[in-house]
Design an enzyme around this catalytic site. Sequence first.
Site, PDB file in Angstrom:
ATOM      1  N   LYS A   1      15.880  22.065 -11.712  1.00 34.30           N
ATOM      2  CA  LYS A   1      15.229  20.783 -12.005  1.00 34.30           C
ATOM      3  C   LYS A   1      16.130  19.761 -12.696  1.00 34.30           C
ATOM      4  O   LYS A   1      16.943  20.078 -13.546  1.00 34.30           O
ATOM      5  CB  LYS A   1      13.994  21.010 -12.893  1.00 34.30           C
ATOM      6  CG  LYS A   1      12.811  21.635 -12.209  1.00 34.30           C
ATOM      7  CD  LYS A   1      12.310  20.881 -10.996  1.00 34.30           C
ATOM      8  CE  LYS A   1      11.602  19.593 -11.356  1.00 34.30           C
ATOM      9  NZ  LYS A   1      10.299  19.835 -12.004  1.00 34.30           N
TER      10      LYS A   1
ATOM     11  N   GLU B  68       9.626   8.410 -17.162  1.00 33.72           N
ATOM     12  CA  GLU B  68       8.227   8.828 -17.356  1.00 33.72           C
ATOM     13  C   GLU B  68       7.736   8.432 -18.752  1.00 33.72           C
ATOM     14  O   GLU B  68       6.596   8.005 -18.934  1.00 33.72           O
ATOM     15  CB  GLU B  68       8.089  10.336 -17.175  1.00 33.72           C
ATOM     16  CG  GLU B  68       8.322  10.790 -15.744  1.00 33.72           C
ATOM     17  CD  GLU B  68       8.499  12.306 -15.670  1.00 33.72           C
ATOM     18  OE1 GLU B  68       7.551  13.034 -15.974  1.00 33.72           O
ATOM     19  OE2 GLU B  68       9.613  12.747 -15.321  1.00 33.72           O
TER      20      GLU B  68
ATOM     21  N   HIS C 104       0.832  -1.220   0.000  1.00 33.23           N
ATOM     22  CA  HIS C 104       0.000   0.000   0.000  1.00 33.23           C
ATOM     23  C   HIS C 104       0.865   1.269   0.000  1.00 33.23           C
ATOM     24  O   HIS C 104       0.448   2.314   0.503  1.00 33.23           O
ATOM     25  CB  HIS C 104      -0.961   0.043   1.201  1.00 33.23           C
ATOM     26  CG  HIS C 104      -1.700  -1.240   1.414  1.00 33.23           C
ATOM     27  ND1 HIS C 104      -2.912  -1.513   0.822  1.00 33.23           N
ATOM     28  CD2 HIS C 104      -1.369  -2.355   2.119  1.00 33.23           C
ATOM     29  CE1 HIS C 104      -3.317  -2.732   1.167  1.00 33.23           C
ATOM     30  NE2 HIS C 104      -2.382  -3.272   1.950  1.00 33.23           N
TER      31      HIS C 104
ATOM     32  N   SER D 261      14.596  21.724 -16.797  1.00 26.05           N
ATOM     33  CA  SER D 261      13.373  22.489 -17.043  1.00 26.05           C
ATOM     34  C   SER D 261      13.745  23.792 -17.741  1.00 26.05           C
ATOM     35  O   SER D 261      14.816  24.350 -17.514  1.00 26.05           O
ATOM     36  CB  SER D 261      12.692  22.779 -15.710  1.00 26.05           C
ATOM     37  OG  SER D 261      11.949  23.980 -15.783  1.00 26.05           O
TER      38      SER D 261
END
Length: 458
Positions: A285, A292, A158, A279
């Site tokens: 970043k 992804e 979980h 970024s």
Amino acid sequence: MTEKKLWGGRFEAGLEKWVEEFGASITFDQKMAEFDIKGSLAHVEMLGQTGIIPQADADKIKAGLEELLQEYKTGQLVFDVSNEDIHMNIETLLTEKIGPTAGKLHTARSRNDQVATDMHLYLKAKLAEVLEKLSNLRRTLLGLAEKHVYTIMPGYTHLQHAQPISFGHHLMAYYNMFTRDSERFAFNEQHADISPLGAAALAGTTFPIDRKMTADLMGFAKPYSNSLDAVSDRDFILEFLSNASILMIHMSRICEELISWCSNEFKFVTLSDTFSTGSSIMPQKKNPDMAELIRGKSGRVFGNLFGLLTVMKSLPLAYNKDLQEDKEGMFDTAETITVAIDILAGMLETMTVNDAHMAESTEKDFSNATELADYLAVKGVPFRQAHEIVGKLVLECTKNGHYLQDIPFERYQEISDLIKEDIYTALQSKTAVERRNSLGGTGFDQVKWQIEEAKKAF
Ligand code: ARG
């Protein structure tokens, strides 16, 4: 209206350009050019050897096809949408090269068995590539697991800290998934390894063809034994798309974990700069874009599977033009997974594992609660009762702002005189991992055993 088609004999009027474009597949099926020519080379060899066409004609056709193959490899072939698909484009180019003898190539053959043959050849080649790349990914995981047998991390259920585990164990879980993926693709290879050539349009042919010979020449294990099946089914592609979807699920899951692990909250790993991006506005970043993208690309792979399932579901036997829709999804999936496997292996090979931090995160949690319950159970307390006792203690700790390992010995004795000083050792993450020595468990010896077994089977 356009010029005369290879199939134009019974027509009085031609197709409008835009209608022709709708029906054409050359914009995408040209990816199979090499396989189409190789299939034709095998076919014409057989036509010559069986005497179906004169050997001199077969030789002329062969020479022309060899030239076309070279021209294709050097990027010189120009395809034309008015020739609809790769098969008729190649035949037209061959006719331009050697004249009307080219027309003998299509004896005892149809585009229906031809296209199915091309697809089998394409997929066979891709499956070999996929399997090789998967081996590399599995080798990477195995190496990493071996290095991290003793690296401790929180195991989750979980997404909550559950029990401490070996990082090597976690990696081996993925290793096993990718091994089964490889097995599935290897099984798929058997179904791609059957030759449809000679099934002709649907019913076979009156010419004395030798299907075993063409199958051999193209490197197939055997010919399809039913001509209708050979030209109608695309289950070998569905199997590939389905296997690819399962693989993408596995890759997407590990990528999801990498994405979490490199976040400020986890800091378990640091991805290499070579697999990260920045970024355009936030100078600080460093984003796990590649992970992804693998997660995201699983969507298109599942889509391709569903696309073809839907195309196939109500098709009557034998060939229907709907089957032309089998190609783009297969190409796209093959190209997507071959790159994605390499990217994932590259990310894993180059990332830094922050092992100390991983281990530390199991020190400030209750992931050793099962240890205390098991400790009591071993001493004869029924497990349910032990569970209750420890649950209450956890509650007490959360109120007091400390952990089970911080409880003073006197307090433990109040709870039960079965608890001895060795409880503090039992509560350590390292002990918790070490002692989970049941078969396939996270115990260090079990992880080492898994790795040894995997190496033997590799
Ligand atoms: N381009 C077609 C396809 O991909 C080739 C087979 C065409 N056969 C036919 N009978 N129209 O399916």
